[in-house]
Design a protein around this motif. Structure first.
Motif, PDB file in Angstrom:
ATOM      1  N   GLY A 197       0.616  -1.103   0.054  1.00 28.46           N
ATOM      2  CA  GLY A 197       0.440  -0.166  -0.258  1.00 28.46           C
ATOM      3  C   GLY A 197       0.490   1.070  -0.233  1.00 28.46           C
ATOM      4  O   GLY A 197       1.974   1.334  -0.400  1.00 28.46           O
ATOM      5  N   THR A 198       0.096   2.201   0.546  1.00 26.29           N
ATOM      6  CA  THR A 198       0.993   3.222   0.310  1.00 26.29           C
ATOM      7  C   THR A 198       0.670   4.110   1.684  1.00 26.29           C
ATOM      8  O   THR A 198      -0.897   4.289   2.182  1.00 26.29           O
ATOM      9  CB  THR A 198       0.150   4.285  -0.224  1.00 26.29           C
ATOM     10  OG1 THR A 198       0.259   4.610  -2.307  1.00 26.29           O
ATOM     11  CG2 THR A 198       1.038   5.871  -0.487  1.00 26.29           C
ATOM     12  N   THR A 227       4.661   4.829  -1.335  1.00 21.54           N
ATOM     13  CA  THR A 227       4.292   2.949  -1.257  1.00 21.54           C
ATOM     14  C   THR A 227       5.323   1.784  -1.309  1.00 21.54           C
ATOM     15  O   THR A 227       6.749   1.988  -0.546  1.00 21.54           O
ATOM     16  CB  THR A 227       4.636   3.253  -2.732  1.00 21.54           C
ATOM     17  OG1 THR A 227       5.400   3.064  -3.252  1.00 21.54           O
ATOM     18  CG2 THR A 227       3.702   3.566  -3.592  1.00 21.54           C
ATOM     19  N   SER A 268      -4.257  -5.121   1.719  1.00 22.40           N
ATOM     20  CA  SER A 268      -3.414  -3.442   1.243  1.00 22.40           C
ATOM     21  C   SER A 268      -4.395  -2.626   2.398  1.00 22.40           C
ATOM     22  O   SER A 268      -4.632  -2.403   2.974  1.00 22.40           O
ATOM     23  CB  SER A 268      -4.554  -3.696   0.385  1.00 22.40           C
ATOM     24  OG  SER A 268      -4.428  -4.498  -0.725  1.00 22.40           O
ATOM     25  N   SER A 276      -3.506   2.093   2.863  1.00 17.87           N
ATOM     26  CA  SER A 276      -3.791   2.890   2.985  1.00 17.87           C
ATOM     27  C   SER A 276      -3.815   4.287   3.930  1.00 17.87           C
ATOM     28  O   SER A 276      -4.573   4.531   5.127  1.00 17.87           O
ATOM     29  CB  SER A 276      -4.441   4.061   1.991  1.00 17.87           C
ATOM     30  OG  SER A 276      -4.644   4.993   1.693  1.00 17.87           O
ATOM     31  N   LYS A 320      -1.393   7.435   6.731  1.00 20.19           N
ATOM     32  CA  LYS A 320      -0.110   9.102   6.746  1.00 20.19           C
ATOM     33  C   LYS A 320      -0.229   8.820   8.275  1.00 20.19           C
ATOM     34  O   LYS A 320      -0.529   8.718   8.449  1.00 20.19           O
ATOM     35  CB  LYS A 320      -1.468   9.817   6.187  1.00 20.19           C
ATOM     36  CG  LYS A 320      -2.643  10.548   7.080  1.00 20.19           C
ATOM     37  CD  LYS A 320      -2.844  11.450   6.285  1.00 20.19           C
ATOM     38  CE  LYS A 320      -4.376  11.858   7.146  1.00 20.19           C
ATOM     39  NZ  LYS A 320      -5.159  13.426   7.486  1.00 20.19           N
ATOM     40  N   TYR A 356      -5.772   5.893   9.487  1.00 19.28           N
ATOM     41  CA  TYR A 356      -5.921   4.045   7.403  1.00 19.28           C
ATOM     42  C   TYR A 356      -7.082   3.944   7.287  1.00 19.28           C
ATOM     43  O   TYR A 356      -7.853   3.806   8.539  1.00 19.28           O
ATOM     44  CB  TYR A 356      -4.059   3.395   8.171  1.00 19.28           C
ATOM     45  CG  TYR A 356      -4.695   2.186   9.114  1.00 19.28           C
ATOM     46  CD1 TYR A 356      -4.946   0.651   8.810  1.00 19.28           C
ATOM     47  CD2 TYR A 356      -4.377   1.983  10.674  1.00 19.28           C
ATOM     48  CE1 TYR A 356      -5.006   0.607  10.071  1.00 19.28           C
ATOM     49  CE2 TYR A 356      -4.671   1.542  11.494  1.00 19.28           C
ATOM     50  CZ  TYR A 356      -5.471   0.046  11.263  1.00 19.28           C
ATOM     51  OH  TYR A 356      -5.600  -0.765  12.069  1.00 19.28           O
TER      52      TYR A 356
END
Length: 401
Positions: free
Chosen positions: A42-43, A75, A112, A114, A116, A124
């Protein structure tokens, strides 16, 4: 000439050794490539050029499985060996592990993520793993609870007694939510285990000694439900063994307490009632007492539905019930099963009184060391016969009717 032959021979042997080592290495690489694995990818915004770690939260401690430097935009892609049973993992940013995410893996799925930075644990989203989404929800709930506890403790306007009462109310509501929405829903899941193992700490620890939120002695049903399912679905799992050890420890403690209480029972009450009275919950959570059946002949039965012999024995009890119930026979059946949900299903169609005693208090009171076992009680609430004194159950019941 002989020197040349020796050199050629040595070169030949070295080539054979190199070829053999190459073959072994190739075989090992082939074996590893076929090893079942899972992926987390993911990121993480703000994590570019940081090292990300995939950590296994095993029963023995933490184990590093993989690491990688986050690429452009944060990533990443990490992988680990697929677990044999649901297990817990951590995705951490940096060596200090201040920024992290808890998640679960059942087998070979791709998780997965995502998120920050900062405060990654609360910022997330996750897909590809329903269990990990539940863990995300539990993490946020726990953070809110912890903050609520801190706010209560910092409120100097509240008297200590009122603060403790508010804390108790807050915890009771939280645990009820855990039980109904996360433990009963899927007790064999990693997120149910995760819910059981949540704690409060820091300042609150001064009041509670940093105990589990779902304490195994108070919230025994939750622990028994999860432990029973893990033992059934993942018998070789270390987590299953840990849960079962906790349940057995509580059962042993409860038995000791029951034994001490038994010695303190009012002898006058026993002699007046002629039995040691029992009060246990039925399928609808109503308390049913043994003494309420005065005026009927009672077959007091101790039973384990989770046994191979259960079905045949229940069939025989049903024949007795159908034959004598209209003449005054009642069955008061005490189940010592550990899984309440399975017990309720097993007893749903039974016409007699079925009660639940997973801690086996009643067994202690009636000196029952092994089930099945039963007693016959007459219409005056007097204990008359135990199973080992009965040769013909029909004749024994007839004599009391």
């Amino acid at each position: 000439m002989s020197h040349v032959v020796c050199v050629v021979f040595l070169l030949y042997k070295m080539n054979r050794i190199i070829l053999s080592l190459t073959a072994i290495l190739a075989l090992a690489m082939t074996s590893c490539s076929h090893e079942p694995r899972f992926t987390v990818e993911g990121t993480i915004a703000g994590a570019q050029d940081s090292v990300l770690y995939l950590i296994h939260r095993s029963m023995a401690g933490t184990e590093l499985l993989d690491s990688a430097i986050a690429g452009e935009g944060g990533t990443f892609s990490l992988s680990g060996k697929a677990p044999d049973s649901p297990d817990l993992y951590v995705l951490a940013v940096g060596r200090q592990v201040k920024e992290y995410i808890n998640f679960s893996v059942d087998s070979t799925e791709t998780v997965s993520i995502s998120g920050k930075l900062p405060a990654l644990v609360l910022n997330y989203s996750v897909s590809g793993s329903p269990g990990s989404e539940k863990i995300r929800q539990l993490t946020i709930m726990h953070s809110q609870l912890q903050q609520g506890v801190y706010d209560l403790e910092d409120n100097t306007l509240l008297p200590p007694a009122m603060m403790l009462d508010s804390l108790e109310h807050m915890l009771r509501q939280y645990k009820d939510t855990l039980f109904r929405n996360y433990i009963v829903e899927e007790p064999q899941s990693a997120y149910a285990y995760f819910a059981l193992m949540q704690k409060l700490n820091h300042r609150y620890a001064q009041l509670t000694n940093d105990i589990f939120l779902m304490d195994d002695s108070i919230d025994g049903i939750a622990y028994r439900a999860v432990a029973t399912c893990w033992k059934q679905f993942y018998p070789e799992s270390e987590r299953a063994q840990q849960l079962w050890n906790m349940v057995e420890r509580h059962i042993n403690t409860a038995r000791k307490v029951a034994y001490q209480q038994q010695k303190l029972i009012d002898e006058g009450r026993i002699s007046m009632a002629n039995i040691i009275d029992l009060s246990l919950p039925d399928r609808r959570d109503n308390q049913r007492t043994l003494s309420e059946l005065a005026g009927q002949v009672v077959l007091l039965d101790f039973h384990l539905f989770d046994s191979p012999e259960s079905a045949a024995r229940i069939l025989k009890l049903r024949e007795l019930y159908d034959r004598y119930h209209d003449r005054g026979l009642e069955i008061y059946q005490v189940s010592v099963d550990k899984n309440e949900f399975q017990w309720k299903q097993a007893t749903a169609s039974l016409p007699w009184i079925c009660v639940f005693d997973p801690m086996e208090y009643s067994c202690m009171q009636y000196n029952v060391s092994a089930v099945p076992d039963f007693f016959l009680i007459d219409r005056n609430n007097a204990l008359q016969l135990r199973s080992d004194q009965i040769e013909d159950i029909d004749k024994a019941i007839e004599s009391l009717l």
